[in-house]
Motif scaffolding. Structure first.
Motif, PDB file in Angstrom:
ATOM      1  N   ALA A 155       0.455  12.486   7.744  1.00 13.05           N
ATOM      2  CA  ALA A 155      -0.549  12.587   6.682  1.00 13.05           C
ATOM      3  C   ALA A 155      -1.941  12.303   7.237  1.00 13.05           C
ATOM      4  CB  ALA A 155      -0.218  11.619   5.557  1.00 13.05           C
ATOM      5  N   ALA A 156      -2.049  11.304   8.100  1.00  9.10           N
ATOM      6  CA  ALA A 156      -3.349  10.965   8.696  1.00  9.10           C
ATOM      7  C   ALA A 156      -3.895  12.132   9.505  1.00  9.10           C
ATOM      8  CB  ALA A 156      -3.214   9.715   9.566  1.00  9.10           C
ATOM      9  N   LYS A 157      -3.029  12.775  10.259  1.00  4.31           N
ATOM     10  CA  LYS A 157      -3.456  13.935  11.054  1.00  4.31           C
ATOM     11  C   LYS A 157      -3.964  15.052  10.147  1.00  4.31           C
ATOM     12  CE  LYS A 157      -1.945  16.979  14.734  1.00  4.31           C
ATOM     13  NZ  LYS A 157      -0.887  17.318  15.682  1.00  4.31           N
ATOM     14  N   GLU A 158      -3.229  15.312   9.083  1.00  8.50           N
ATOM     15  CA  GLU A 158      -3.620  16.373   8.138  1.00  8.50           C
ATOM     16  C   GLU A 158      -4.949  16.055   7.453  1.00  8.50           C
ATOM     17  OE1 GLU A 158      -1.760  18.277   4.115  1.00  8.50           O
ATOM     18  OE2 GLU A 158      -0.369  17.898   5.763  1.00  8.50           O
ATOM     19  N   LEU A 159      -5.171  14.771   7.161  1.00  8.78           N
ATOM     20  CA  LEU A 159      -6.386  14.346   6.447  1.00  8.78           C
ATOM     21  C   LEU A 159      -7.542  13.992   7.386  1.00  8.78           C
ATOM     22  CD1 LEU A 159      -4.588  12.101   3.831  1.00  8.78           C
ATOM     23  CD2 LEU A 159      -5.795  14.244   3.327  1.00  8.78           C
ATOM     24  N   ASN A 160      -7.317  14.116   8.691  1.00 12.88           N
ATOM     25  CA  ASN A 160      -8.330  13.782   9.697  1.00 12.88           C
ATOM     26  C   ASN A 160      -8.750  12.312   9.662  1.00 12.88           C
ATOM     27  OD1 ASN A 160      -8.531  16.452  10.824  1.00 12.88           O
ATOM     28  ND2 ASN A 160      -9.650  17.029   8.979  1.00 12.88           N
ATOM     29  N   PHE A 161      -7.757  11.440   9.521  1.00 14.79           N
ATOM     30  CA  PHE A 161      -7.951   9.994   9.599  1.00 14.79           C
ATOM     31  C   PHE A 161      -7.098   9.471  10.745  1.00 14.79           C
ATOM     32  CE2 PHE A 161      -8.679  10.240   4.881  1.00 14.79           C
ATOM     33  CZ  PHE A 161      -9.946   9.681   4.864  1.00 14.79           C
ATOM     34  N   SER A 162      -7.409   8.286  11.204  1.00 14.59           N
ATOM     35  CA  SER A 162      -6.471   7.610  12.091  1.00 14.59           C
ATOM     36  C   SER A 162      -5.369   7.030  11.206  1.00 14.59           C
ATOM     37  CB  SER A 162      -7.166   6.494  12.871  1.00 14.59           C
ATOM     38  OG  SER A 162      -7.498   5.422  12.006  1.00 14.59           O
ATOM     39  N   SER A 163      -4.218   6.777  11.797  1.00 14.22           N
ATOM     40  CA  SER A 163      -3.119   6.180  11.031  1.00 14.22           C
ATOM     41  C   SER A 163      -3.520   4.823  10.477  1.00 14.22           C
ATOM     42  CB  SER A 163      -1.870   6.036  11.906  1.00 14.22           C
ATOM     43  OG  SER A 163      -1.371   7.297  12.247  1.00 14.22           O
ATOM     44  N   ALA A 164      -4.236   4.045  11.287  1.00 12.47           N
ATOM     45  CA  ALA A 164      -4.660   2.707  10.853  1.00 12.47           C
ATOM     46  C   ALA A 164      -5.607   2.787   9.662  1.00 12.47           C
ATOM     47  CB  ALA A 164      -5.328   1.964  12.010  1.00 12.47           C
ATOM     48  N   THR A 165      -6.518   3.741   9.692  1.00 11.95           N
ATOM     49  CA  THR A 165      -7.463   3.903   8.579  1.00 11.95           C
ATOM     50  C   THR A 165      -6.736   4.308   7.307  1.00 11.95           C
ATOM     51  OG1 THR A 165      -9.289   4.482  10.057  1.00 11.95           O
ATOM     52  CG2 THR A 165      -9.474   5.209   7.760  1.00 11.95           C
ATOM     53  N   LEU A 166      -5.838   5.283   7.420  1.00 13.67           N
ATOM     54  CA  LEU A 166      -5.121   5.737   6.227  1.00 13.67           C
ATOM     55  C   LEU A 166      -4.215   4.634   5.688  1.00 13.67           C
ATOM     56  CD1 LEU A 166      -4.718   8.028   4.252  1.00 13.67           C
ATOM     57  CD2 LEU A 166      -2.907   8.913   5.740  1.00 13.67           C
ATOM     58  N   SER A 167      -3.595   3.868   6.572  1.00 12.88           N
ATOM     59  CA  SER A 167      -2.760   2.750   6.140  1.00 12.88           C
ATOM     60  C   SER A 167      -3.582   1.725   5.363  1.00 12.88           C
ATOM     61  CB  SER A 167      -2.107   2.085   7.354  1.00 12.88           C
ATOM     62  OG  SER A 167      -1.334   0.979   6.951  1.00 12.88           O
ATOM     63  N   ALA A 168      -4.761   1.409   5.868  1.00 15.44           N
ATOM     64  CA  ALA A 168      -5.638   0.455   5.178  1.00 15.44           C
ATOM     65  C   ALA A 168      -6.088   1.008   3.830  1.00 15.44           C
ATOM     66  CB  ALA A 168      -6.845   0.125   6.052  1.00 15.44           C
ATOM     67  N   ARG A 169      -6.391   2.293   3.787  1.00 15.13           N
ATOM     68  CA  ARG A 169      -6.808   2.907   2.528  1.00 15.13           C
ATOM     69  C   ARG A 169      -5.669   2.891   1.507  1.00 15.13           C
ATOM     70  NH1 ARG A 169     -11.682   6.174   3.139  1.00 15.13           N
ATOM     71  NH2 ARG A 169     -10.989   7.605   1.519  1.00 15.13           N
ATOM     72  N   LEU A 170      -4.441   3.156   1.972  1.00 11.29           N
ATOM     73  CA  LEU A 170      -3.288   3.124   1.084  1.00 11.29           C
ATOM     74  C   LEU A 170      -3.055   1.717   0.547  1.00 11.29           C
ATOM     75  CD1 LEU A 170      -0.809   4.324  -0.293  1.00 11.29           C
ATOM     76  CD2 LEU A 170       0.438   4.034   1.871  1.00 11.29           C
ATOM     77  N   LYS A 171      -3.121   0.727   1.400  1.00 11.30           N
ATOM     78  CA  LYS A 171      -2.937  -0.660   0.954  1.00 11.30           C
ATOM     79  C   LYS A 171      -4.011  -1.056  -0.052  1.00 11.30           C
ATOM     80  CE  LYS A 171      -0.483  -2.253   5.004  1.00 11.30           C
ATOM     81  NZ  LYS A 171      -0.505  -3.055   6.226  1.00 11.30           N
ATOM     82  N   SER A 172      -5.237  -0.637   0.201  1.00 13.09           N
ATOM     83  CA  SER A 172      -6.337  -0.921  -0.724  1.00 13.09           C
ATOM     84  C   SER A 172      -6.101  -0.232  -2.072  1.00 13.09           C
ATOM     85  CB  SER A 172      -7.657  -0.443  -0.111  1.00 13.09           C
ATOM     86  OG  SER A 172      -8.712  -0.539  -1.027  1.00 13.09           O
ATOM     87  N   PHE A 173      -5.619   1.005  -2.037  1.00 11.67           N
ATOM     88  CA  PHE A 173      -5.342   1.759  -3.260  1.00 11.67           C
ATOM     89  C   PHE A 173      -4.214   1.105  -4.052  1.00 11.67           C
ATOM     90  CE2 PHE A 173      -3.819   5.910  -5.277  1.00 11.67           C
ATOM     91  CZ  PHE A 173      -4.828   5.920  -6.223  1.00 11.67           C
ATOM     92  N   GLU A 174      -3.158   0.691  -3.359  1.00 13.47           N
ATOM     93  CA  GLU A 174      -2.063  -0.003  -4.033  1.00 13.47           C
ATOM     94  C   GLU A 174      -2.549  -1.306  -4.659  1.00 13.47           C
ATOM     95  OE1 GLU A 174       1.997   1.310  -1.732  1.00 13.47           O
ATOM     96  OE2 GLU A 174       0.666  -0.077  -0.673  1.00 13.47           O
ATOM     97  N   SER A 175      -3.414  -2.010  -3.967  1.00 14.27           N
ATOM     98  CA  SER A 175      -3.977  -3.250  -4.511  1.00 14.27           C
ATOM     99  C   SER A 175      -4.810  -2.959  -5.757  1.00 14.27           C
ATOM    100  CB  SER A 175      -4.826  -3.936  -3.443  1.00 14.27           C
ATOM    101  OG  SER A 175      -5.418  -5.094  -3.947  1.00 14.27           O
ATOM    102  N   TYR A 176      -5.604  -1.904  -5.693  1.00 11.41           N
ATOM    103  CA  TYR A 176      -6.433  -1.501  -6.831  1.00 11.41           C
ATOM    104  C   TYR A 176      -5.571  -1.168  -8.048  1.00 11.41           C
ATOM    105  CZ  TYR A 176      -9.302   1.637  -9.692  1.00 11.41           C
ATOM    106  OH  TYR A 176      -9.937   2.249 -10.739  1.00 11.41           O
ATOM    107  N   LEU A 177      -4.466  -0.445  -7.815  1.00  9.31           N
ATOM    108  CA  LEU A 177      -3.574  -0.049  -8.912  1.00  9.31           C
ATOM    109  C   LEU A 177      -2.673  -1.187  -9.369  1.00  9.31           C
ATOM    110  CD1 LEU A 177      -2.456   3.483  -7.676  1.00  9.31           C
ATOM    111  CD2 LEU A 177      -4.093   2.978  -9.495  1.00  9.31           C
ATOM    112  N   GLY A 178      -2.480  -2.168  -8.501  1.00 10.96           N
ATOM    113  CA  GLY A 178      -1.637  -3.305  -8.840  1.00 10.96           C
ATOM    114  C   GLY A 178      -0.145  -3.006  -8.753  1.00 10.96           C
ATOM    115  N   CYS A 179       0.224  -2.053  -7.906  1.00  7.85           N
ATOM    116  CA  CYS A 179       1.638  -1.731  -7.721  1.00  7.85           C
ATOM    117  C   CYS A 179       1.862  -1.158  -6.334  1.00  7.85           C
ATOM    118  CB  CYS A 179       2.122  -0.748  -8.788  1.00  7.85           C
ATOM    119  SG  CYS A 179       1.335   0.868  -8.729  1.00  7.85           S
ATOM    120  N   GLN A 180       3.100  -1.207  -5.899  1.00  7.83           N
ATOM    121  CA  GLN A 180       3.485  -0.626  -4.623  1.00  7.83           C
ATOM    122  C   GLN A 180       3.900   0.819  -4.870  1.00  7.83           C
ATOM    123  OE1 GLN A 180       6.542  -2.782  -2.561  1.00  7.83           O
ATOM    124  NE2 GLN A 180       6.465  -1.452  -0.779  1.00  7.83           N
ATOM    125  N   LEU A 181       3.231   1.745  -4.195  1.00  3.95           N
ATOM    126  CA  LEU A 181       3.509   3.165  -4.377  1.00  3.95           C
ATOM    127  C   LEU A 181       4.626   3.663  -3.475  1.00  3.95           C
ATOM    128  CD1 LEU A 181      -0.187   4.399  -4.599  1.00  3.95           C
ATOM    129  CD2 LEU A 181       1.423   4.074  -6.496  1.00  3.95           C
TER     130      LEU A 181
END
Length: 95
Positions: free
Chosen positions: A21-47
């Motif tokens: 997914a990171a490759k497709e979105l032109n992110f590093s894996s670490a960046t996308l992982s951090a963004r996902l964790k931040s998004f899950e925190s924002y939503l208040g649930c584990q996706l």
């Protein structure tokens, strides 16, 4: 939430792998992982459940995916419609 987060989420869900997914979105894996964790925190649930290199949708993630796909589809259709009906902006040619 913004449209970019919805697109990132749907891409991760489709790929079921953060690196792909990171490759497709032109992110590093670490960046996308951090963004996902931040998004899950924002939503208040584990996706996703994390299983080695695979991401599996949680129940909350599966429910959210339906809406996120609809939102991204509608957004894409809207932007395509706007681009087709709005005049191309005039850009003067420099000489």
């Amino acid at each position: 939430m913004n449209i970019e987060r919805a697109k990132e989420f749907t891409t991760i869900a489709r790929c079921q792998n953060l690196s792909a997914a990171a490759k497709e979105l032109n992110f590093s894996s670490a960046t996308l992982s951090a963004r996902l964790k931040s998004f899950e925190s924002y939503l208040g649930c584990q996706l996703f459940y994390r299983d080695n290199n695979r991401l599996i949708l949680s129940e909350d993630g599966a429910r959210f995916l339906v809406d996120a796909q609809e939102i991204t589809k509608d957004y894409t259709a809207l932007t395509e419609t706007l681009h087709s009906v709005l005049p191309v902006p005039f850009l003067p040619i420099r000489t």
